[in-house]
Design an enzyme around this catalytic site. Structure first.
Site, PDB file in Angstrom:
ATOM      1  N   THR A   1      -8.660  -1.322   9.507  1.00 35.09           N
ATOM      2  CA  THR A   1      -8.663  -1.548  10.962  1.00 35.09           C
ATOM      3  C   THR A   1      -9.089  -2.972  11.305  1.00 35.09           C
ATOM      4  O   THR A   1      -8.787  -3.444  12.395  1.00 35.09           O
ATOM      5  CB  THR A   1      -9.580  -0.544  11.699  1.00 35.09           C
ATOM      6  OG1 THR A   1     -10.881  -0.558  11.104  1.00 35.09           O
ATOM      7  CG2 THR A   1      -8.999   0.858  11.659  1.00 35.09           C
TER       8      THR A   1
ATOM      9  N   HIS B   1      -8.815   9.887   3.866  1.00 31.52           N
ATOM     10  CA  HIS B   1      -9.018   8.446   4.046  1.00 31.52           C
ATOM     11  C   HIS B   1      -8.983   7.657   2.745  1.00 31.52           C
ATOM     12  O   HIS B   1      -9.383   6.497   2.740  1.00 31.52           O
ATOM     13  CB  HIS B   1     -10.368   8.181   4.715  1.00 31.52           C
ATOM     14  CG  HIS B   1     -10.373   8.406   6.189  1.00 31.52           C
ATOM     15  ND1 HIS B   1      -9.939   7.468   7.102  1.00 31.52           N
ATOM     16  CD2 HIS B   1     -10.761   9.473   6.928  1.00 31.52           C
ATOM     17  CE1 HIS B   1     -10.064   7.941   8.331  1.00 31.52           C
ATOM     18  NE2 HIS B   1     -10.559   9.157   8.251  1.00 31.52           N
TER      19      HIS B   1
ATOM     20  N   LYS C   1     -10.462  -4.091  -2.585  1.00 29.62           N
ATOM     21  CA  LYS C   1     -10.247  -4.943  -1.404  1.00 29.62           C
ATOM     22  C   LYS C   1     -10.108  -6.415  -1.790  1.00 29.62           C
ATOM     23  O   LYS C   1      -9.706  -7.243  -0.993  1.00 29.62           O
ATOM     24  CB  LYS C   1     -11.371  -4.743  -0.399  1.00 29.62           C
ATOM     25  CG  LYS C   1     -11.394  -3.331   0.195  1.00 29.62           C
ATOM     26  CD  LYS C   1     -12.545  -3.135   1.167  1.00 29.62           C
ATOM     27  CE  LYS C   1     -12.645  -1.683   1.645  1.00 29.62           C
ATOM     28  NZ  LYS C   1     -11.613  -1.318   2.613  1.00 29.62           N
TER      29      LYS C   1
ATOM     30  N   LYS D   1      -7.907  -5.478  14.508  1.00 32.10           N
ATOM     31  CA  LYS D   1      -8.844  -6.201  15.380  1.00 32.10           C
ATOM     32  C   LYS D   1      -8.564  -7.698  15.344  1.00 32.10           C
ATOM     33  O   LYS D   1      -8.525  -8.361  16.391  1.00 32.10           O
ATOM     34  CB  LYS D   1     -10.288  -5.916  14.944  1.00 32.10           C
ATOM     35  CG  LYS D   1     -10.719  -4.474  15.081  1.00 32.10           C
ATOM     36  CD  LYS D   1     -11.963  -4.177  14.255  1.00 32.10           C
ATOM     37  CE  LYS D   1     -12.191  -2.683  14.115  1.00 32.10           C
ATOM     38  NZ  LYS D   1     -13.195  -2.360  13.088  1.00 32.10           N
TER      39      LYS D   1
ATOM     40  N   LYS E   1     -15.102  -6.896   5.572  1.00 33.84           N
ATOM     41  CA  LYS E   1     -14.884  -5.482   5.242  1.00 33.84           C
ATOM     42  C   LYS E   1     -15.863  -5.094   4.149  1.00 33.84           C
ATOM     43  O   LYS E   1     -16.553  -5.953   3.596  1.00 33.84           O
ATOM     44  CB  LYS E   1     -13.443  -5.233   4.792  1.00 33.84           C
ATOM     45  CG  LYS E   1     -12.948  -6.169   3.711  1.00 33.84           C
ATOM     46  CD  LYS E   1     -11.476  -5.941   3.411  1.00 33.84           C
ATOM     47  CE  LYS E   1     -10.589  -6.488   4.498  1.00 33.84           C
ATOM     48  NZ  LYS E   1      -9.873  -5.470   5.229  1.00 33.84           N
ATOM     49  N   ARG E   2     -15.925  -3.824   3.845  1.00 32.69           N
ATOM     50  CA  ARG E   2     -16.787  -3.342   2.781  1.00 32.69           C
ATOM     51  C   ARG E   2     -16.443  -4.054   1.465  1.00 32.69           C
ATOM     52  O   ARG E   2     -15.282  -4.377   1.213  1.00 32.69           O
ATOM     53  CB  ARG E   2     -16.593  -1.829   2.657  1.00 32.69           C
ATOM     54  CG  ARG E   2     -17.542  -1.094   1.759  1.00 32.69           C
ATOM     55  CD  ARG E   2     -17.473   0.408   2.066  1.00 32.69           C
ATOM     56  NE  ARG E   2     -16.108   0.895   2.144  1.00 32.69           N
ATOM     57  CZ  ARG E   2     -15.402   1.359   1.101  1.00 32.69           C
ATOM     58  NH1 ARG E   2     -15.942   1.374  -0.102  1.00 32.69           N
ATOM     59  NH2 ARG E   2     -14.182   1.808   1.258  1.00 32.69           N
TER      60      ARG E   2
END
Length: 802
Positions: free
Chosen positions: A639, A347, A539, A643, A533-534
């Protein structure tokens, strides 16, 4: 199942009276929830028992999905939906004068996971049951979740996430299935009369692993699978009285998700957690198999074990241990079985995230497992050094540099290794696991992640669900590919208006929620721009913040823009100082923007604390823009992108992870792509010629936005702003934020213009919804089943039709 509204009312009143000896009018919302959950469990019991019985009688091959995280979200609505009785229950509650949503909201989010890893695991549990696949989860029953996030003066504060305070209505304790996990001590290998080595443990630190089972209900198919979560307890009848201190040390194993591992004791606890749930799971699987089989010869034909990232990688040597030490199987046969049974999903593309353990710590805590890894390492070197050379094998052997290297162990001991998006899988072969790909090319494959539209559309987005039912029927609820029928209405202006109206309803609901949570009144007519998100540097929430600062400065100069509301949800790991500094800056920017009456007419920012699955169910249906802006080549899949796409949000993205597949699915005109490609970034790495300061010096807008971090324009961030400023300029911007800034602003300007044309925007939203079905986890697990696990999906209806 079949249930009338009247039946439900009678049964609900009856169970509430039995539980609390009081009429419904006298019960609290929490008591009403507990009664409804218990009643729902009673509906699940029979199909759960029948599913287990059918698997055993038919000797169905079963999948066991090992994951240190599961993030299921609230289960009451999901279980009612999958049982097919949600409408009847809601109608019954309304007739009783009760508010269904208020009762649903009394359920705590299970604190069993943190981010995408855990949500994916839970999506797979739901999907396996819904497609009729014999799939079981294996994880840890954490007493406390990662943490409950609060903001104090803009700083993240971590509070205990006591999610089990009122119990967990969906679990069943199975103390008759408990197993013992051994830590520490030392191991003696003594020859036996049969010629095998007999393993004798001395002075071990034993822990009792007690399973708690949670039903995973399939969608309208009478299949109920099992999620098994292990709790650590002091052994009973051990001839030892445990002190409170010893019991506390045992309890710590399953007390909290991801304990702080910034020091040695934290690392040891994390390692104990990982061995605890993998050992318990392996022992449980083998014991269940042996109840009906005299030999282990057919084990691999009945069992598939999947390692979700490296945390459960000790499942490989643990299965070897059980096969050899307990079942007296030879090494060669045990390895053949293990290799056929095990498969591994990677991952991460961040080399620093590949899990390793100091040999001294590892060998002291799990000495027998270390002995087996030593032998795996020895045999691996024996076979492959002559073929590939000492230097290459030294790089990828399970033991090296004084460490046990879990990703390499997982790759060597599994028959299949997959990434979670095409670009990720290719980069594994090209970079992260390149040497292993050279040796085992046939093991590598891609399985793009998936989501559960049942939760995100059917439960989370009722306005859209009702509109879809009205326009294309209800087939999409069972088969998400049926959403493609929406393409037929791309030029239906009335439908496009209805689509915008459904989005507007969701935005009004979220605006109300935002006011309740952070006391900021937001404009539902604004563009809702979402990044959830985290919190991690790659990111690039920071890029988003710099874009907000540029907009702030433009508005202060008198520029008029369509109103945009920026919505963030994110947790930073407690020991991740840089990420927590970014959170402080994000909150300070929100205060600055929202507190300026000249700016807040056009621009608002909210950072909602304690982001989780239930909050996502509120945010996602209201989103207009989905920010997926990670540095290209760093995000494995993502993900939230899927969504948000399923809710009709337009994706603003780099060519990273599954963003690429979303672009391919909906077409270039229906996403907004910007930024450097992975190849361009790789070129910078190879040449060593990235100079962040050049972008700062040459772009006045970037210069002005960055200066705000250090010139006092944003109050209260003197330290944090300086640290972030230095990370970008002094330390050369590790994640290429500055290189992508200009392209990011241009993409946002295109979206601003597009939003002024509501029907064209709706047409693009429609294209995203129509193509989102391909990302259903139902299809993902079927691909795993066909190509990795070699299991067949089958429901009771299949037997009936046969």
């Amino acid at each position: 199942m079949s249930l009338t509204k009247e039946q439900f009312i009678t049964e609900f009143k009856d169970i509430a009276l039995k539980l609390y000896a009081a009429p419904l009018d006298d019960l609290s919302t929490q008591q009403l929830y507990q009664a409804l959950a218990l009643l729902t469990r009673s509906y699940i019991g029979q199909p759960w028992a029948e599913t287990k019985k059918r698997y055993d009688q038919e000797e169905t091959k079963q999948v066991f999905y090992f994951s240190i995280e599961f993030l299921p979200g609230r289960l009451l609505q999901s279980n009612l939906l999958n049982l097919g009785i949600l409408s009847e229950v809601e109608a019954g509650l309304n007739e009783l004068g009760l508010r269904p949503q208020k009762i649903f909201d009394a359920e705590a989010d299970p604190g069993l996971g943190n981010g995408g890893l855990g949500r994916l695991a839970s999506a797979f549990m739901d999907a396996m049951a819904s497609v009729g696949m014999a799939g079981n989860g294996n994880g840890i029953r954490y007493q406390y979740g990662l943490f409950k996030q609060a903001f104090v003066n803009g700083y993240q504060v971590e509070l205990p996430d006591d999610w089990m305070r009122n119990g967990f209505a969906w679990e069943t304790r199975k103390e008759n299935r408990a197993v013992t996990v051994k830590f520490g001590g030392w191991v003696e290998l003594r020859p036996s009369r049969s010629g095998n080595l007999r393993v004798i443990y001395h002075n071990t630190d034993d822990v009792l692993a007690v399973p708690y089972d949670v039903a995973m209900v399939g969608y309208h198919n009478q299949v109920v699978n099992n999620l098994r979560l292990w709790s650590a307890e002091a052994p009973i009848n051990a001839g030892t009285d445990f002190t409170l201190e010893q019991k506390e040390r045992i309890n710590q194993i399953t007390q909290i998700l991801y304990p702080d591992d910034s020091d040695a004791s934290g690392k040891q606890l994390r390692l104990r957690q990982e061995y605890f749930f993998t050992s318990a799971g392996i022992q449980s699987i083998v014991r269940h198999y042996r109840r009906t089989h005299n030999s282990m010869a057919g084990f691999a034909d009945r069992v598939a074990i999947h390692i979700n990232d490296t945390h459960p990688a000790m499942a490989i040597p643990e299965l070897m241990r059980v096969l050899m030490d307990d079942e007296h199987v030879s090494w060669d046969e045990a390895w053949r079985i293990t290799l056929k049974v095990m498969s591994y999903t990677n991952h991460t593309l961040l080399s620093e995230a590949l899990e390793v353990w100091p040999i001294d710590m590892f060998s002291g805590m799990v000495p027998r497992i270390y002995q087996i890894i030593q032998e795996i390492d020895r045999r691996f070197r024996l076979v492959f050094v002559p073929q590939f050379g000492q230097a290459m094998i030294d790089r990828i052997a399970p033991l090296g540099n004084g460490q046990v290297r879990m990703a390499y162990l997982a790759s060597i001991g599994s028959h299949a290794i997959n990434g979670v998006a095409p670009i990720h899988s290719e980069l594994l072969k090209k970079d992260v696991l390149h040497d292993l790909y050279q040796i085992f090319p046939e093991r590598f494959n891609n399985k793009t992640n998936g989501i559960t539209p049942r939760r995100w559309i059917q439960i989370g987005d009722r306005p859209l669900s009702h509109l879809l039912d009205k326009k294309i029927g209800t087939t999409w609820r069972k088969n998400p590919l049926a959403l493609r029928q929406l393409h037929d209405f791309a030029d239906d202006t009335r439908f496009l208006d209805d689509l915008n109206a459904a989005k507007a309803e969701n935005k009004r609901a979220l605006a109300k929620y935002i006011d309740q949570v952070v006391h900021v009144k937001v404009d539902p007519d604004a563009i809702f721009d979402v990044q959830i998100k985290r919190l991690h540097a790659y990111k690039r929430q920071l890029l988003h913040v710099l874009g907000i600062l540029d907009a702030y400065l433009a508005i202060k100069r008198g520029e008029k823009r369509p109103k945009r509301l920026h919505i963030f949800g994110a947790k930073a790991a407690p020991s991740y100082v840089y990420a927590k500094e970014i959170i402080k800056v994000m909150n300070a920017v929100a205060d600055l923007v929202n507190g300026d009456p000249d700016v807040s007419k056009y621009l608002q920012v909210v950072f909602l604390p304690n982001y989780g699955v239930t909050m996502a169910e509120k945010i996602i249906p209201a989103a207009d823009i989905s920010e997926q802006i990670s540095t290209a080549g760093k995000e494995a899949s993502g993900t939230s992108n899927m969504k948000l796409m399923s809710a009709g949000a337009l994706t603003l993205a780099t060519l990273d992870g599954a963003n690429i597949e979303i672009k391919d699915a909906v077409g270039d005109d229906n996403v907004e792509i910007f930024g450097l490609t992975e190849e361009e970034i790789a070129g910078y790495y190879q040449r060593g010629d990235y100079h962040a300061r050049d972008f700062y010096d040459q772009d006045p807008r970037l210069h002005a936005a960055l200066d705000m971090l250090v010139n006092g324009q944003i109050p209260g961030i003197e330290t944090e702003g300086r640290d972030i400023f230095n990370s970008l300029l002094t330390y050369n911007d590790e994640y290429f934020v500055l290189a992508d800034f200009e392209s990011y602003l241009a993409a946002n300007e295109r979206l601003d213009k597009l939003y002024q044309q509501p029907r064209i925007w709706a047409k693009k939203a429609l294209a995203n919804i129509a193509e989102s079905g391909r990302f259903s986890a139902d299809f993902t697990v079927q691909r795993y089943g066909r190509e990795i696990w070699h299991v067949v999906a089958k429901t009771p209806e299949d037997d009936h039709e046969a």
